[in-house]
Design a protein around this motif. Sequence first.
Motif, short mmCIF file in Angstrom:
data_model
loop_
_atom_site.label_atom_id
_atom_site.label_comp_id
_atom_site.label_asym_id
_atom_site.label_seq_id
_atom_site.Cartn_x
_atom_site.Cartn_y
_atom_site.Cartn_z
N ASP A 27 1.62 6.88 -6.94
CA ASP A 27 0.45 7.84 -7.32
C ASP A 27 0.80 9.04 -7.20
OD1 ASP A 27 -1.39 5.73 -7.91
OD2 ASP A 27 -2.27 5.80 -5.81
N ARG A 28 1.77 9.49 -5.92
CA ARG A 28 2.20 10.91 -5.67
C ARG A 28 3.05 11.08 -6.85
NH1 ARG A 28 2.77 9.23 -0.41
NH2 ARG A 28 4.84 9.48 -0.31
N ASP A 44 0.90 -1.36 0.07
CA ASP A 44 0.06 0.03 0.00
C ASP A 44 0.88 1.33 0.04
OD1 ASP A 44 -2.36 -1.58 0.09
OD2 ASP A 44 -2.52 -1.36 2.22
N ASP A 45 2.12 1.23 0.87
CA ASP A 45 2.66 2.53 0.99
C ASP A 45 3.57 2.81 -0.48
OD1 ASP A 45 4.35 0.47 1.39
OD2 ASP A 45 5.32 1.30 3.10
N LEU A 46 3.94 1.81 -1.05
CA LEU A 46 4.68 2.01 -2.28
C LEU A 46 3.80 2.54 -3.47
CD1 LEU A 46 7.23 2.25 -3.84
CD2 LEU A 46 7.10 -0.34 -4.15
N LEU A 55 -0.92 4.57 -12.48
CA LEU A 55 -1.16 3.21 -12.70
C LEU A 55 -2.34 2.49 -12.88
CD1 LEU A 55 1.76 1.37 -10.84
CD2 LEU A 55 2.02 2.67 -13.21
N GLN A 56 -3.57 3.23 -12.29
CA GLN A 56 -4.96 2.89 -12.28
C GLN A 56 -5.21 2.96 -13.79
OE1 GLN A 56 -6.90 2.05 -9.87
NE2 GLN A 56 -8.76 1.82 -11.47
N ARG A 57 -4.76 3.97 -14.53
CA ARG A 57 -5.08 4.21 -15.84
C ARG A 57 -4.30 3.33 -16.98
NH1 ARG A 57 -3.21 6.65 -20.18
NH2 ARG A 57 -1.35 7.84 -19.08
N VAL A 58 -2.81 3.43 -16.83
CA VAL A 58 -2.05 2.67 -17.87
C VAL A 58 -2.33 1.17 -17.70
CG1 VAL A 58 -0.59 4.81 -17.77
CG2 VAL A 58 -0.14 2.95 -16.55
#
Length: 216
Positions: free
Chosen positions: A159-160, A152-154, A165-168
Amino acid sequence: MTSLNAELRTFYEARRQQIPAEVREIMQRASRELADSGQAGRALTVGDRAPVFRLPSATGRTVALDDLLATGPVVLTFYRGAWCPYCNIALRALQQHHAGITARGARLVAVSPQIPDESLTLAEKHGLDFDVLSDIGSDTAKQYGLAFDLPDDLAAVYDRLGFDLQRVNDGHPRTLPLPATYVIDRSGTIRWAFVDTDYTARAEPADILTALDALD
């Protein structure tokens, strides 16, 4: 000529100085945990049968491993995505050795979990002459024992950093493949393998050529 991994190490040393200490600590801890998980040792290796696949290419074609093997051996490399600078360096190095691979009668294909549009942009940017395939959901990477989920933290760090990655990865942002390269002979047997949990390390193109030379 500088080796690929020497180039990657130089890039890593320069880049790490630019990363905030708390982010660097998250990345290093995730790397240690992945290495300690033993996943690299569970991935497919020399002597295993290569799972077949049918995946879309950056140009919209469907590429099947069986079809590739019908014409000769295959060099199959898994990478994380166009957002990963280490992947870009490695793919450029493979492009530089592409003529040597094809001269040995082999086909080179690169596989990542990103959508075809991202793969097309990557292929055009780097002038790649080999197929770049989309393994959305990492189903093929799972069959080779390479897929893992980011902690989760990575994932939050990525994201920051704006990797999106959600899109790609088309809704599969947490799942990535270990860096891996396989030389597969025409019978579908893995004859040479490189698998590493360290995303800053990759198969040396010279070693790939040597492995192709060793095929019967």
